[in-house]
Design a protein around this motif. Structure first.
Motif, PDB file in Angstrom:
ATOM      1  N   PHE A   1       0.817  -1.213   0.000  1.00 60.56           N
ATOM      2  CA  PHE A   1       0.000   0.000   0.000  1.00 60.56           C
ATOM      3  C   PHE A   1       0.851   1.263   0.000  1.00 60.56           C
ATOM      4  O   PHE A   1       0.341   2.366   0.185  1.00 60.56           O
ATOM      5  N   GLY A   2       2.157   1.101  -0.231  1.00 62.22           N
ATOM      6  CA  GLY A   2       3.053   2.250  -0.269  1.00 62.22           C
ATOM      7  C   GLY A   2       3.425   2.618  -1.693  1.00 62.22           C
ATOM      8  O   GLY A   2       3.410   1.783  -2.610  1.00 62.22           O
ATOM      9  N   ARG A   3       3.804   3.875  -1.883  1.00 64.92           N
ATOM     10  CA  ARG A   3       4.133   4.354  -3.218  1.00 64.92           C
ATOM     11  C   ARG A   3       5.421   3.721  -3.740  1.00 64.92           C
ATOM     12  O   ARG A   3       5.568   3.497  -4.943  1.00 64.92           O
ATOM     13  N   ASP A   4       6.368   3.413  -2.836  1.00 64.68           N
ATOM     14  CA  ASP A   4       7.605   2.762  -3.275  1.00 64.68           C
ATOM     15  C   ASP A   4       7.298   1.475  -4.039  1.00 64.68           C
ATOM     16  O   ASP A   4       7.850   1.220  -5.118  1.00 64.68           O
ATOM     17  N   PHE A   5       6.436   0.661  -3.479  1.00 70.86           N
ATOM     18  CA  PHE A   5       6.124  -0.634  -4.077  1.00 70.86           C
ATOM     19  C   PHE A   5       5.439  -0.447  -5.436  1.00 70.86           C
ATOM     20  O   PHE A   5       5.781  -1.113  -6.423  1.00 70.86           O
ATOM     21  N   ILE A   6       4.471   0.472  -5.487  1.00 73.54           N
ATOM     22  CA  ILE A   6       3.732   0.695  -6.737  1.00 73.54           C
ATOM     23  C   ILE A   6       4.674   1.187  -7.833  1.00 73.54           C
ATOM     24  O   ILE A   6       4.636   0.713  -8.973  1.00 73.54           O
ATOM     25  N   LEU A   7       5.565   2.138  -7.479  1.00 76.28           N
ATOM     26  CA  LEU A   7       6.494   2.664  -8.479  1.00 76.28           C
ATOM     27  C   LEU A   7       7.486   1.591  -8.927  1.00 76.28           C
ATOM     28  O   LEU A   7       7.831   1.504 -10.111  1.00 76.28           O
ATOM     29  N   LEU A   8       7.942   0.762  -7.988  1.00 76.18           N
ATOM     30  CA  LEU A   8       8.873  -0.301  -8.337  1.00 76.18           C
ATOM     31  C   LEU A   8       8.238  -1.276  -9.328  1.00 76.18           C
ATOM     32  O   LEU A   8       8.833  -1.605 -10.368  1.00 76.18           O
TER      33      LEU A   8
ATOM     34  N   LYS B   1      -1.464   5.385   0.052  1.00 74.55           N
ATOM     35  CA  LYS B   1      -1.155   6.241   1.195  1.00 74.55           C
ATOM     36  C   LYS B   1      -0.052   5.683   2.086  1.00 74.55           C
ATOM     37  O   LYS B   1       0.362   6.323   3.044  1.00 74.55           O
ATOM     38  N   GLY B   2       0.356   4.437   1.821  1.00 73.56           N
ATOM     39  CA  GLY B   2       1.395   3.865   2.670  1.00 73.56           C
ATOM     40  C   GLY B   2       0.868   3.227   3.930  1.00 73.56           C
ATOM     41  O   GLY B   2       1.631   2.930   4.848  1.00 73.56           O
ATOM     42  N   THR B   3      -0.448   3.007   4.009  1.00 75.61           N
ATOM     43  CA  THR B   3      -1.023   2.362   5.187  1.00 75.61           C
ATOM     44  C   THR B   3      -0.643   0.882   5.212  1.00 75.61           C
ATOM     45  O   THR B   3      -0.286   0.289   4.198  1.00 75.61           O
ATOM     46  N   VAL B   4      -0.723   0.287   6.381  1.00 76.44           N
ATOM     47  CA  VAL B   4      -0.384  -1.122   6.545  1.00 76.44           C
ATOM     48  C   VAL B   4      -1.604  -1.851   7.088  1.00 76.44           C
ATOM     49  O   VAL B   4      -2.135  -1.504   8.151  1.00 76.44           O
ATOM     50  N   ALA B   5      -2.075  -2.857   6.334  1.00 77.51           N
ATOM     51  CA  ALA B   5      -3.250  -3.610   6.757  1.00 77.51           C
ATOM     52  C   ALA B   5      -2.845  -4.717   7.717  1.00 77.51           C
ATOM     53  O   ALA B   5      -1.724  -5.219   7.684  1.00 77.51           O
ATOM     54  N   ALA B   6      -3.786  -5.090   8.565  1.00 75.65           N
ATOM     55  CA  ALA B   6      -3.549  -6.218   9.472  1.00 75.65           C
ATOM     56  C   ALA B   6      -3.312  -7.486   8.647  1.00 75.65           C
ATOM     57  O   ALA B   6      -3.994  -7.722   7.652  1.00 75.65           O
ATOM     58  N   GLU B   7      -2.359  -8.297   9.088  1.00 68.80           N
ATOM     59  CA  GLU B   7      -1.964  -9.451   8.280  1.00 68.80           C
ATOM     60  C   GLU B   7      -3.110 -10.425   8.065  1.00 68.80           C
ATOM     61  O   GLU B   7      -3.309 -10.937   6.964  1.00 68.80           O
ATOM     62  N   THR B   8      -3.905 -10.679   9.094  1.00 66.71           N
ATOM     63  CA  THR B   8      -5.018 -11.626   8.950  1.00 66.71           C
ATOM     64  C   THR B   8      -6.057 -11.089   7.984  1.00 66.71           C
ATOM     65  O   THR B   8      -6.601 -11.817   7.157  1.00 66.71           O
ATOM     66  N   ARG B   9      -6.336  -9.787   8.082  1.00 63.16           N
ATOM     67  CA  ARG B   9      -7.306  -9.172   7.180  1.00 63.16           C
ATOM     68  C   ARG B   9      -6.804  -9.214   5.745  1.00 63.16           C
ATOM     69  O   ARG B   9      -7.566  -9.424   4.810  1.00 63.16           O
TER      70      ARG B   9
ATOM     71  N   GLU C   1      -9.365  -1.345   1.149  1.00 65.35           N
ATOM     72  CA  GLU C   1      -8.655  -0.434   2.044  1.00 65.35           C
ATOM     73  C   GLU C   1      -9.453   0.864   2.128  1.00 65.35           C
ATOM     74  O   GLU C   1      -9.634   1.577   1.132  1.00 65.35           O
ATOM     75  N   LYS C   2      -9.963   1.178   3.315  1.00 66.81           N
ATOM     76  CA  LYS C   2     -10.928   2.271   3.476  1.00 66.81           C
ATOM     77  C   LYS C   2     -10.419   3.593   2.909  1.00 66.81           C
ATOM     78  O   LYS C   2     -11.179   4.354   2.313  1.00 66.81           O
ATOM     79  N   GLN C   3      -9.136   3.881   3.098  1.00 64.85           N
ATOM     80  CA  GLN C   3      -8.615   5.165   2.638  1.00 64.85           C
ATOM     81  C   GLN C   3      -8.546   5.269   1.113  1.00 64.85           C
ATOM     82  O   GLN C   3      -8.406   6.364   0.569  1.00 64.85           O
ATOM     83  N   LEU C   4      -8.636   4.142   0.429  1.00 60.58           N
ATOM     84  CA  LEU C   4      -8.529   4.143  -1.030  1.00 60.58           C
ATOM     85  C   LEU C   4      -9.861   3.900  -1.728  1.00 60.58           C
ATOM     86  O   LEU C   4      -9.995   4.182  -2.921  1.00 60.58           O
ATOM     87  N   THR C   5     -10.837   3.382  -0.995  1.00 61.02           N
ATOM     88  CA  THR C   5     -12.080   2.910  -1.612  1.00 61.02           C
ATOM     89  C   THR C   5     -12.782   3.992  -2.418  1.00 61.02           C
ATOM     90  O   THR C   5     -13.154   3.786  -3.582  1.00 61.02           O
ATOM     91  N   GLY C   6     -12.971   5.173  -1.816  1.00 60.34           N
ATOM     92  CA  GLY C   6     -13.746   6.228  -2.480  1.00 60.34           C
ATOM     93  C   GLY C   6     -13.127   6.669  -3.790  1.00 60.34           C
ATOM     94  O   GLY C   6     -13.798   6.717  -4.831  1.00 60.34           O
ATOM     95  N   ARG C   7     -11.822   6.974  -3.777  1.00 62.53           N
ATOM     96  CA  ARG C   7     -11.170   7.479  -4.985  1.00 62.53           C
ATOM     97  C   ARG C   7     -11.041   6.391  -6.048  1.00 62.53           C
ATOM     98  O   ARG C   7     -11.138   6.664  -7.235  1.00 62.53           O
TER      99      ARG C   7
END
Length: 460
Positions: free
Chosen positions: A25-32, A92-100, A146-152
């Motif tokens: 969920f981080g920009r580094d990973f997406i850009l890579l 946004k760089g958020t980290v989700a719970a591993e089980t979720r 991911e709640k912070q990304l859902t709307g956009r």
């Protein structure tokens, strides 16, 4: 080579970076991942485009890839590029719970596998594209939850869905093409709020988003203008009208001659309401030892109309009716007397219209007609077009002033069906419509604008 040189030259100084963040969920990973996709894509293109150079030393005749080969891998890669263009601006760089996260992966994997398999088995979708569909839906299923990304993300996907729906209304029914259009427009749509926020306050920071928005439009334009281009080939005897699509097309001959590098074909095109002159190029070049052809392109809002010359075919026929001033000639039941010239100059570069005054006697009745020929005074006096006129009211015959020989005080007339000019010719013309190509040009312009904005920002 320049890039490699700059890369290694820059290693001479100490560059201190920060550790790579592999959070999905981080920009580094997406850009890579996005850069890896571009590198792999570039490597495949490099291999296939270099194939003739490689095989020329291994085979008797060099091998080359055809268009279908490029489409087979470019199409799926465009989907993956669209996916990461959609995700890159909103992570946004958020980290989700591993089980979720594990639960999301399982559910998203099952759903995407079902949809991709159905597309492959029922939707006539090729396997590489079905794999791209699987990856696209699998990734979206994870990021959408991911709640912070859902709307956009939903807003961007709505733009893509609406675009695909409009394409379906316009006649696009193939599953892969609809998916392609939806993914490309979603990638463009997600950039819009960011561009709107930055373009007025910090335009130099909007460059990247402008480029990505333009690329989304460009992908749709590439698909529309290639996959949905339609073409009709027609044969146009001189002065006869043939229909292609909703257009009536008439060929009037060549402006100069096939040996002239400035030669144009004189064609008129009418759709019933408007008429325009088309001037496709067709001439022999000694340097290439062959015929050079250049289409005439008429731009409309939804498509471009291409008028592309294929061949000029000569026809055997008589030499026309040669008349000097005051001379009378016969064509069927018509007696035609050439009484004099009627010349009108249009001034400037507008050319000259030369008319021939004719006295026509038919079954005891006499009429006077004046066929004309238009010359372009700015290009060495080349004939542009001969305008046919009715030879006698109700006769169904027309007369054409083909040539004017002022030094001899003479003209040559053509009366289709009675006396024709030889050798006559006919034009084989390919008429094609390329829809959505304006999206391609618009996308390129926007990408260039984004490049300027980004470069300005970098220099600042």
């Amino acid at each position: 080579l320049v890039t490699i040189f700059v890369f290694f030259a820059s290693r001479g100084r100490d560059i201190i970076g920060r550790p790579m963040d592999y959070n999905i969920f981080g920009r580094d990973f997406i850009l890579l991942i996005g850069m890896l996709i571009l590198v792999i894509f570039g490597g495949i293109v490099l291999f296939w485009s270099s194939l003739p150079l490689i095989t020329r030393y291994l085979l008797a005749s060099p091998a080359a890839a055809d268009v279908a080969t490029y489409n087979s891998f470019a199409f799926p890669f465009a989907i993956l590029i669209s996916l990461f263009l959609t995700l890159a601006p909103i992570v946004k760089g958020t980290v989700a719970a591993e089980t979720r996260l594990k639960f999301r992966v399982i559910i998203s994997g099952i759903i995407s596998l079902i949809i991709a398999a159905a597309s492959y088995l029922l939707g006539n979708v090729e396997l590489p594209f079905a794999a791209a569909i699987f990856i696209y839906i699998f990734a979206l299923g994870i990021y959408l939850t991911e709640k912070q990304l859902t709307g956009r993300l939903l807003s961007a996907l709505t733009v893509g869905a609406v675009g695909a729906g409009v394409a379906a209304l316009l006649g696009v029914w193939e599953i892969d093409n609809l998916f392609f259009i939806g993914a490309a427009l979603a990638a463009a749509g997600v950039q819009v709020p960011l561009i709107a926020r930055l373009i007025l306050k910090q335009p130099r920071l909007a460059g990247g988003y402008l480029c990505h928005f333009g690329l989304g439009l460009m992908l749709v334009g590439i698909l529309g203008s290639s996959a949905y281009s339609v073409e009709q080939k027609i044969v146009l005897p001189r002065y006869e009208t043939v229909s292609a699509f909703q257009y009536d097309i008439t060929y009037h001959g060549m402006a100069a001659g096939i040996m002239s590098p400035e030669n144009e074909l004189c064609v008129t095109v009418s759709d019933g309401n408007t008429q325009f002159e088309a001037r496709p190029r067709y001439f022999y070049t000694a340097r290439m030892d062959g015929i050079m052809k250049r289409p005439h392109i008429k731009k409309y809002l939804l498509y471009d109309l291409y008028l592309s010359p294929v061949d000029i075919q000569e026809l055997k026929s008589p030499d026309g009716l040669y008349l000097t001033r005051g001379e009378t000639g016969t064509a069927g039941d018509f007696q035609i007397t050439f009484t004099g010239f009627d010349m009108v100059s249009h001034g400037g570069a507008g050319g000259i219209t030369v008319g021939a005054d004719l006295e026509v006697v038919y079954r005891g009745d006499t009429v006077y007609v004046s066929p004309v020929v238009v010359y372009d005074s700015s290009s060495g006096g080349r004939k542009l077009i001969s305008e046919p006129v009715e030879l006698f009211p109700g006769s169904g015959k027309t007369v054409i002033l083909d040539r004017v020989m002022a030094s001899e005080g003479a003209i040559i007339l053509e009366i289709p069906g009675l006396i024709e000019i030889g050798p006559g010719d006919q034009l084989v013309l390919a008429v094609s419509k390329k829809p959505a190509i304006n999206l391609l040009w618009l996308g390129i312009i926007i990408i260039f604008g984004g490049l300027v904005a980004a470069s300005w920002g970098r220099f600042q």
